[in-house]
Motif scaffolding. Sequence first.
Motif, PDB file in Angstrom:
ATOM      1  N   PRO A  46      28.017 -18.928  15.315  1.00 52.50           N
ATOM      2  CA  PRO A  46      26.987 -19.859  14.852  1.00 52.50           C
ATOM      3  C   PRO A  46      25.867 -19.191  14.066  1.00 52.50           C
ATOM      4  CG  PRO A  46      26.832 -19.544  17.225  1.00 52.50           C
ATOM      5  CD  PRO A  46      28.091 -18.895  16.789  1.00 52.50           C
ATOM      6  N   GLU A  49      27.273 -18.490  10.467  1.00 56.30           N
ATOM      7  CA  GLU A  49      27.459 -19.721   9.692  1.00 56.30           C
ATOM      8  C   GLU A  49      26.114 -20.331   9.310  1.00 56.30           C
ATOM      9  OE1 GLU A  49      30.146 -22.444  11.468  1.00 56.30           O
ATOM     10  OE2 GLU A  49      31.867 -21.072  11.336  1.00 56.30           O
ATOM     11  N   ARG A  50      25.105 -20.192  10.146  1.00 56.95           N
ATOM     12  CA  ARG A  50      23.778 -20.700   9.786  1.00 56.95           C
ATOM     13  C   ARG A  50      23.193 -19.897   8.623  1.00 56.95           C
ATOM     14  NH1 ARG A  50      19.772 -23.896  11.665  1.00 56.95           N
ATOM     15  NH2 ARG A  50      17.609 -23.190  11.418  1.00 56.95           N
ATOM     16  N   THR A  53      24.816 -21.074   5.461  1.00 52.76           N
ATOM     17  CA  THR A  53      24.263 -22.369   5.044  1.00 52.76           C
ATOM     18  C   THR A  53      22.927 -22.183   4.316  1.00 52.76           C
ATOM     19  OG1 THR A  53      25.320 -23.441   6.931  1.00 52.76           O
ATOM     20  CG2 THR A  53      23.544 -24.640   5.853  1.00 52.76           C
ATOM     21  N   GLY A  92      31.477 -26.600   6.482  1.00 53.65           N
ATOM     22  CA  GLY A  92      31.348 -25.826   7.709  1.00 53.65           C
ATOM     23  C   GLY A  92      32.630 -25.065   7.986  1.00 53.65           C
TER      24      GLY A  92
END
Length: 214
Positions: A46, A49-50, A53, A92
């Motif tokens: 997580p 992936e953040r 983004t 995602g």
Amino acid sequence: MPTPTKGHRLGGSPAHERHILANLATALFQHGRITTTEAKARRLRPVAERLITFAKRGDLHARRHVLTVVTDKGVVHQLFTEIAPEFSERDGGYTRITKIGPRKGDNAAMAVIELVRGEPVAAKPRRRSRRAAAEAAAPAAAATATAPETDAAEPETESSEAPEARQAPVVPEEGEAEDVDEIADETADDEGAEDTDEGDAEASDEDGKPAGDA
């Protein structure tokens, strides 16, 4: 020492844990894939992936936010210029975790975490287009549901009309009826003429007999 809200604690303190995750994210963006324990891979996913983004935004505020985690400016530049554009069409799931078995020595579960790069993504229709497609499919489904009822009603109509067609008498045409009457009249005249001839023949025989015979 505060207890983490979820997952395993990777270090002795929350600060140590943040440094571990930052180093793992830096190595992941630099090499594309790393081998680590399954627990660290699940906690890193997580976070990485953040950061991707934020890198997809591409503005200065996003770059400064990523620099608070990944302190290597070269890796941040690579993240914004090379990695983020490849995930522009993906909403995602930028990483993949693959288990590779236990580690020798402490028997810890090992895994490989890598960036999903170069794989095509199926474009999902937007909410408005999906709603329009659903509304267009509803009348078609209703018409399909009513069609069998109409088809089932047609055989009943045909079956109800069938007995009437069988019971209807066969009426000859006008010309045929006249021909039949004419033939009947001619037959009656012929029979009458034959009877007259037979009567005349008998009368002639009686007249032609000799007197002695009488």
